[in-house]
Motif scaffolding. Structure first.
Motif, short mmCIF file in Angstrom:
data_model
loop_
_atom_site.label_atom_id
_atom_site.label_comp_id
_atom_site.label_asym_id
_atom_site.label_seq_id
_atom_site.Cartn_x
_atom_site.Cartn_y
_atom_site.Cartn_z
N HIS A 135 16.60 -57.47 21.56
CA HIS A 135 17.37 -56.32 21.04
C HIS A 135 18.43 -55.89 22.06
O HIS A 135 18.18 -55.91 23.26
CB HIS A 135 16.44 -55.14 20.74
N ASN A 146 21.06 -53.23 20.88
CA ASN A 146 21.70 -52.00 20.43
C ASN A 146 20.95 -50.78 21.00
O ASN A 146 19.82 -50.50 20.62
CB ASN A 146 21.68 -51.97 18.89
N SER A 171 21.35 -47.45 20.82
CA SER A 171 20.97 -46.31 19.98
C SER A 171 19.79 -46.68 19.06
O SER A 171 18.90 -45.88 18.81
CB SER A 171 22.16 -45.79 19.17
N LYS A 172 19.76 -47.95 18.59
CA LYS A 172 18.63 -48.37 17.75
C LYS A 172 17.35 -48.45 18.57
O LYS A 172 16.27 -48.12 18.07
CB LYS A 172 18.93 -49.74 17.12
N MET A 173 17.49 -48.88 19.82
CA MET A 173 16.29 -48.96 20.68
C MET A 173 15.77 -47.55 20.97
O MET A 173 14.56 -47.32 20.97
CB MET A 173 16.60 -49.71 21.98
N GLU A 174 16.68 -46.62 21.19
CA GLU A 174 16.25 -45.24 21.47
C GLU A 174 15.57 -44.65 20.24
O GLU A 174 14.53 -43.99 20.33
CB GLU A 174 17.44 -44.37 21.89
N GLU A 175 16.14 -44.95 19.08
CA GLU A 175 15.56 -44.45 17.81
C GLU A 175 14.13 -45.01 17.63
O GLU A 175 13.20 -44.29 17.28
CB GLU A 175 16.47 -44.91 16.66
N ARG A 176 13.98 -46.31 17.90
CA ARG A 176 12.66 -46.95 17.77
C ARG A 176 11.68 -46.35 18.78
O ARG A 176 10.52 -46.09 18.47
CB ARG A 176 12.82 -48.46 18.01
N GLU A 186 10.59 -42.89 17.64
CA GLU A 186 9.69 -43.02 16.48
C GLU A 186 8.27 -43.40 16.94
O GLU A 186 7.27 -42.82 16.48
CB GLU A 186 10.29 -44.13 15.60
#
Length: 280
Positions: A145, A147, A149-154, A157
């Motif tokens: 991975h 990205n 912002s996507k990693m932070e979002e994951r 979560e």
């Protein structure tokens, strides 16, 4: 679970020994004291271990300290090299390739994408000086991975899922209690949605109320995500709460296996009887 269903993980005749063996113990394991050769000092930690794990199942592995159960997990997660044996994972090359014979690069791929592991000592599974969300990001980066912002979002979560306050996500696990460290470790292990999760003595050293919270969390996650799990414990109470089926290990060998209820209600081997009666 249909008996005809193909197992998600199949282990065949896994052996792990520490030491080269000698003419006496190599030719006859009957000469061992427990799983140790008094002549040359070789330890036969796992002896011809064969087992299956099915989709959405929790398999318990129970036994006393030194029975070989943690070594089994270390071999399955490539933390230790095996002496001999095979293992096949349905989600890897259609379960046709022995994962132990793969290259170190492929083993890394399997660790990063197909298996997750939660260690007894959180310091083995976490970087204690990284932030909690940084620990999760490290796993995501290992699996390719990029990205942010996507990693932070994951990461957010997952930390929410394991009940870590987001106000503390930038904090290092070294500042957390033992129970919180285990929960961060679980979040990290789940980051790449592994179909198989390995859990090694994860309640050892935790207070009883904290143990109960961690076990409840594991049950919830397993139900929600339908992950297959192998959980190793010396505590039959943990196995009773979590495991659908159980294997009992002693001196590096599986001495009994079956449905957990069956093993608890009608233990066959003398050793399992002692384990069950000590729980009553």
């Amino acid at each position: 679970m249909e008996p005809s269903e193909k197992p998600i993980l199949k282990v065949v005749n896994l052996n792990k020994q520490f030491g080269n063996g000698c003419s006496k113990c190599s030719n006859s394991k009957n000469r061992l004291e427990k799983n140790f050769c008094p002549e040359c000092g070789t330890v036969y930690a796992c002896q011809d271990i064969s087992l299956e794990l099915y989709k959405g199942e929790i398999l318990g592995v129970v036994g006393e300290s030194g029975s070989g159960k943690s070594t089994l997990l270390e071999c399955l997660y490539f933390d230790k090299d095996i002496t001999s044996g095979q293992a096949y994972i349905n989600n890897y090359k259609n379960g046709r390739v022995n994962i132990f014979s793969e290259s170190s690069q492929q083993k890394r791929f399997i660790k990063n994408n197909i298996l997750g592991k939660v260690y007894q000592n959180p310091a083995q599974g976490l970087r204690m000086n990284f932030s909690s969300i940084g620990n999760i990001a490290e796993n995501l980066i290992s699996a390719g991975h990029r990205n942010v912002s996507k990693m932070e979002e994951r990461g957010r979560e997952l930390l929410e899922r394991v009940n870590i306050p987001l106000s503390r996500m930038k904090e290092a696990p070294k500042n957390f209690s033992g129970g919180m460290q285990q929960r961060v470790q679980i979040a990290k292990a789940l980051s790449n949605n592994p179909p198989v999760l390995l859990l090694d003595e994860i309640t050892t050293g935790l207070d009883l109320s904290v143990q109960a919270n961690v076990l409840d969390l594991i049950k919830e996650i397993q139900r929600e995500l339908c992950i297959s799990m192998i959980i190793v414990s010396h505590d039959l109470g943990v196995i009773r709460m979590l495991a659908d089926r159980t294997v009992v290990m002693l001196n590096g060998k599986i001495i009994e296996k079956g449905l957990t209820d069956q093993i608890l209600e009608d233990p066959q081997s003398e050793y399992t009887q002692q384990l069950v009666y000590s729980l009553l």
